[in-house]
Design a protein around this motif. Sequence first.
Motif, PDB file in Angstrom:
ATOM      1  N   MET A  42     -13.934  50.026  65.688  1.00 17.72           N
ATOM      2  CA  MET A  42     -15.087  49.737  66.522  1.00 17.72           C
ATOM      3  C   MET A  42     -15.801  51.027  66.928  1.00 17.72           C
ATOM      4  N   LYS A  43     -15.040  52.079  67.210  1.00 16.40           N
ATOM      5  CA  LYS A  43     -15.650  53.361  67.555  1.00 16.40           C
ATOM      6  C   LYS A  43     -16.452  53.912  66.373  1.00 16.40           C
ATOM      7  N   ASP A  44     -15.941  53.710  65.161  1.00 16.13           N
ATOM      8  CA  ASP A  44     -16.694  54.142  63.980  1.00 16.13           C
ATOM      9  C   ASP A  44     -18.041  53.418  63.899  1.00 16.13           C
ATOM     10  N   ALA A  45     -18.007  52.111  64.168  1.00 15.86           N
ATOM     11  CA  ALA A  45     -19.252  51.342  64.155  1.00 15.86           C
ATOM     12  C   ALA A  45     -20.188  51.818  65.254  1.00 15.86           C
ATOM     13  N   LEU A  46     -19.645  52.114  66.432  1.00 17.46           N
ATOM     14  CA  LEU A  46     -20.462  52.579  67.547  1.00 17.46           C
ATOM     15  C   LEU A  46     -21.108  53.933  67.261  1.00 17.46           C
ATOM     16  N   SER A  47     -20.459  54.733  66.440  1.00 11.98           N
ATOM     17  CA  SER A  47     -21.033  56.031  66.101  1.00 11.98           C
ATOM     18  C   SER A  47     -22.295  55.886  65.260  1.00 11.98           C
ATOM     19  N   GLU A  48     -22.487  54.687  64.669  1.00 14.42           N
ATOM     20  CA  GLU A  48     -23.667  54.433  63.845  1.00 14.42           C
ATOM     21  C   GLU A  48     -24.739  53.644  64.581  1.00 14.42           C
ATOM     22  N   GLY A  49     -24.399  53.082  65.747  1.00 17.84           N
ATOM     23  CA  GLY A  49     -25.383  52.320  66.509  1.00 17.84           C
ATOM     24  C   GLY A  49     -24.719  51.279  67.393  1.00 17.84           C
TER      25      GLY A  49
END
Length: 229
Positions: A42-49
Amino acid sequence: MSLRRRIEKSKWLSGAIGGLLSRYLALCNRTTDWQIEGLDDMKDALSEGPILLMMWHSRMAMGAPHWPSDHAPVTSLHHRSPLGRISGVMQRYEGLTPFEMSATRSNLVASRAVMKRFHQGISIVMTGDGPVGPAHKLQDAPLDWASRMGAPVFAYAFSTTRGHRFNSWDRLLLPYPNGRGAQVFARFDAPIPRKLTGPNRMALRNALEGFMNTTTARADAILGLSPGP
C-alpha cells in the motif's frame, strides 16, 4: 435527553468521548503484538498517488491508528450519527482529516471538497457498509467513489485475540490491550468501470464485497481464529 441526542447536539461531549477512546485505542495499539500484511504494497501505491481504502464497519476501530500517517495524508468520511461523530474526533486525533457526510441531505458540497483534496493527492478512507448497514453489504457510495476516483482500491481489516464484540448491527470489534493482533492491507486488482450501469455495478459490488470479506477472513486466519464479521 438520551446520550445519543446529547452526542448529536454537543460537540464538547462527542469530543470528550472521542478523545478518551483515541487514547484507549493508542494504548491497545502500543501493547498489541501486531502481524502486518500488505502495508508495504500500500505504501508503494501511495508513493505514486492517492488511493481509496475501504473497510467493514465492524473492523473500523483501529483503522485510524493503522493508517501510515507519516507516509501519506488522508481524508476520512464519517456519518453524523453519534458513533460517526465520535469516530470523526478519533480520526482527527490520529492526524486524519475527517469529513462529515449525511444520509438525509445532499452531500454535494462535501463530495466536491473531498474530490478537491483527492486531486491534491490526498487519499480517502471509508467504511463499505456504514453507517447503518446491512453488515458486509457494500453501499452505493463506496462504489461511486471507486469509479469516480480511478485510483487504486485497497481493503483493510484488523483482528485481535483479545477484544469485545458489541451487540450492534455490525458486531463492532473493540480490542483490549496486551493481545496478539493482525493488520491486513490488500489491493483490489480487478478493473473498475469509470461509468457504472446496472449490470456492471452489481458485478463490481459482488466482487468488492467478496474481496473485503476475504481480507477480513485473512486477518482472523493469521491469528488462528475462526472467520467473524
